[in-house]
Design a protein around this motif. Structure first.
Motif, PDB file in Angstrom:
ATOM      1  N   GLY A 155       0.876  -1.160  -0.082  1.00 39.82           N
ATOM      2  CA  GLY A 155      -0.049   0.016  -0.111  1.00 39.82           C
ATOM      3  C   GLY A 155       0.744   1.176   0.034  1.00 39.82           C
ATOM      4  N   HIS A 156       2.102   1.177  -0.561  1.00 46.30           N
ATOM      5  CA  HIS A 156       3.125   2.447  -0.445  1.00 46.30           C
ATOM      6  C   HIS A 156       3.456   2.455  -2.079  1.00 46.30           C
ATOM      7  CE1 HIS A 156       2.926   1.569   4.088  1.00 46.30           C
ATOM      8  NE2 HIS A 156       3.459   2.955   4.015  1.00 46.30           N
ATOM      9  N   PRO A 197       2.549   6.495   1.757  1.00 41.09           N
ATOM     10  CA  PRO A 197       1.178   5.585   1.594  1.00 41.09           C
ATOM     11  C   PRO A 197       0.466   6.051   0.287  1.00 41.09           C
ATOM     12  CG  PRO A 197       1.371   6.180   3.886  1.00 41.09           C
ATOM     13  CD  PRO A 197       2.405   7.173   3.175  1.00 41.09           C
ATOM     14  N   GLU A 198       0.076   5.163  -0.432  1.00 47.10           N
ATOM     15  CA  GLU A 198      -0.773   5.357  -1.524  1.00 47.10           C
ATOM     16  C   GLU A 198      -1.796   6.507  -1.189  1.00 47.10           C
ATOM     17  OE1 GLU A 198      -2.065   2.027  -3.924  1.00 47.10           O
ATOM     18  OE2 GLU A 198      -0.243   1.050  -3.968  1.00 47.10           O
ATOM     19  N   ALA A 199      -2.450   6.313  -0.159  1.00 43.13           N
ATOM     20  CA  ALA A 199      -3.562   7.089   0.487  1.00 43.13           C
ATOM     21  C   ALA A 199      -3.077   8.614   0.687  1.00 43.13           C
ATOM     22  CB  ALA A 199      -4.401   6.619   1.994  1.00 43.13           C
ATOM     23  N   GLU A 200      -1.907   8.723   0.849  1.00 45.24           N
ATOM     24  CA  GLU A 200      -1.607  10.112   1.128  1.00 45.24           C
ATOM     25  C   GLU A 200      -0.524  10.595  -0.106  1.00 45.24           C
ATOM     26  OE1 GLU A 200       0.228  11.005   4.729  1.00 45.24           O
ATOM     27  OE2 GLU A 200      -0.562   9.574   5.844  1.00 45.24           O
ATOM     28  N   LYS A 201      -0.917  10.092  -1.143  1.00 47.94           N
ATOM     29  CA  LYS A 201      -0.037  10.511  -2.687  1.00 47.94           C
ATOM     30  C   LYS A 201      -0.583  11.771  -2.966  1.00 47.94           C
ATOM     31  CE  LYS A 201       0.435   9.498  -7.457  1.00 47.94           C
ATOM     32  NZ  LYS A 201      -0.072   8.663  -8.656  1.00 47.94           N
TER      33      LYS A 201
END
Length: 488
Positions: free
Chosen positions: A199-200, A268-272
């Motif tokens: 997930g990164h 993290p992908e969520a914080e891209k």
């Protein structure tokens, strides 16, 4: 026009010959052999001491035999630095030079005018048959740029001269009579690595386009340091985003202000999108801060392959805090000489890779006590996080002598020739004169040279008209050297 066609032709032709020879500090065998062969071919007495310094002696021209012997001194090595996008092998290739108006430059690399113009000048004098001069003792030292080893290990036995002309100054209207000493602070640390979870994503960040330059002569100009800028970016990002650090590679040589730095971070992908927005906003602030001095500053970001390992968070925080706190730039201005930097530090190299964190920095000062103080200030911050700190390459400064006889002679000649008095300066760069004076007691020393800009960087250039001015002035100085004092 080609470099070989410039005037004075003998000087520029020798500079071209010299620049065809690879001559990095601590890798001088080829240039030592080149200089030895040069002296031998001329039929002049040629020596090499145990350190690798080359000495070539030339008798006085007719009518000048009773004048004082002059030691002419320059260093053989040059700073090898190139732009990141320049394909060049310093170990095998000669410097690619070209003429641009009133300047000689190199294509994407350092030029080697520091101190190759000085070396070429001495070569031209040694080979000349139409120049009046006293007896000459040409001293070509090695490893000036990374420790002044040649000067430190000089064998003083061959020298009879009591006047030393160091041809390693970079302003053609200056006569230099003093300089700073220096010391290297080197640090190392083993950090913990952890695996990257799913997930990164990874980004490569590049800082480029900075001016860089000589860490002594240019340290007061407020130029950006790529290592400090990269660390500011990482420090700020860590406060608001869950980034992890894979590697950093910044700077090159310890006596050059760092122009470029590269880092790989994991997010993290969520914080891209959050990270990309932060990057845009924060780098705009840094560019705004530096726009006057560093108009070419660039911050680049691209996604890259995800690494397997990153630095543990605790080490990440400790390291960026230590780098943030380390002094960089001017540390103290001289209270005695207006406008002179007394002490400074240059955070020249930062490498974080495969569990090892290392830095290299160079501290300079014209006062021994403040040289020690700034080195301790740099080392202390790293010791606080457990780094191993070592000091090396210590060399002394050169104390000015305003009553120097060669200074009086040269200042008078300059004023008569150019219609104004020269600037008499002490500089913040390191010159070999302080060390050489310890080996050669009673030596009357001065440093001068043509105008050079951007030394220790790929922007290095030397002014053609200034070289011609310097050459004609030097010839006049040699003709005016006084007679030896008679002994009873």
């Amino acid at each position: 026009m080609e470099v070989n066609d410039l005037s004075p032709r003998a000087l520029w032709q020798n500079f071209a010959r010299l620049n065809a020879v690879p001559r990095a500090s601590k890798k001088e065998k080829q240039v030592i052999d080149f200089m030895w062969s040069f002296g031998e071919t001329l039929g002049l007495d040629t020596f090499q001491d145990a350190a690798g310094n080359v000495v070539i002696k030339k008798p006085a021209t007719p009518g000048m035999e009773n004048r004082q012997t002059v030691v002419l001194q320059s260093h053989l090595d040059m700073v090898h630095q190139k732009n990141g996008d320049t394909d060049f092998d310093f170990d095998t290739q000669g410097i690619n030079m070209y003429v641009d108006g009133d300047w000689v430059k190199a294509k994407g690399t350092t030029l080697g005018a520091d101190n190759g113009i000085g070396v070429a000048t001495i070569m031209a004098l040694l080979a000349a048959t139409d120049v009046e001069h006293p007896a000459l003792e040409a001293l070509f030292t090695i490893d000036e740029e990374t420790g002044m080893t040649g000067a430190k290990e000089l064998d003083p036995i061959p020298f009879k001269g009591k006047i030393l002309l160091n041809l390693d100054t970079e302003e053609d209207d200056e006569l230099t009579i003093g300089c700073a000493g220096g010391i290297d602070t080197n640090t190392s640390y083993t950090y913990e690595q952890v695996g990257v979870s799913e997930g990164h994503i990874a980004f490569e960040i590049n800082i480029k386009g900075l001016m860089g330059g000589h860490s002594g002569m240019d340290i007061h100009k407020g130029r950006g340091n790529a290592n400090k800028l990269m660390n500011r970016l990482l420090h700020a990002a860590k406060k608001s985003i869950a980034i992890q650090l894979h590697r950093v590679d910044g700077g090159s040589l310890r006596n050059a202000i760092p122009r470029e730095s590269t880092a790989v971070v994991v997010v993290p992908e969520a914080e891209k999108l959050l990270f990309q927005a932060f990057f845009g906003i924060y780098t705009a602030v840094l560019k705004e801060e530096n726009q006057t001095v560093e108009p070419g500053l660039q911050f680049l970001i691209n996604e890259c392959p995800l690494p397997e390992m990153v630095m543990a968070d605790a080490d990440f925080v400790n390291i960026v805090n230590a780098l943030y706190a380390v002094p960089n730039g001017v540390y103290r201005m001289s209270p005695d000489i207006e406008g002179l930097v007394e002490a400074s530090s240059n955070l020249a190299r930062v490498v974080i890779k495969d569990g090892r964190f290392v830095t290299q920095s160079l501290q300079r000062s014209s006062v021994e006590s403040t040289k020690d103080d700034v080195a301790q200030a740099v080392g202390a911050g790293f010791e606080n996080i457990g780094c191993e700190v070592s000091l090396s390459g210590d060399y002394p400064g050169w104390k000015p002598n305003p009553d120097s006889a060669i200074l009086r002679l040269m200042a008078s000649l300059y004023t008569d020739r150019f219609g104004k008095a020269p600037k008499v300066e002490a500089c913040h760069a390191g010159l070999e004169c302080g060390i050489l004076g310890g080996h050669l007691p009673g030596m009357d020393m001065i440093s001068f040279g043509p105008t050079i800009r951007g030394a220790h960087s790929p922007d290095e250039r030397v002014q053609i008209s200034s070289v011609e001015k310097f050459w004609s002035y030097l010839l006049e100085v040699l003709k005016a050297i006084p007679e030896r004092e008679k002994t009873m």
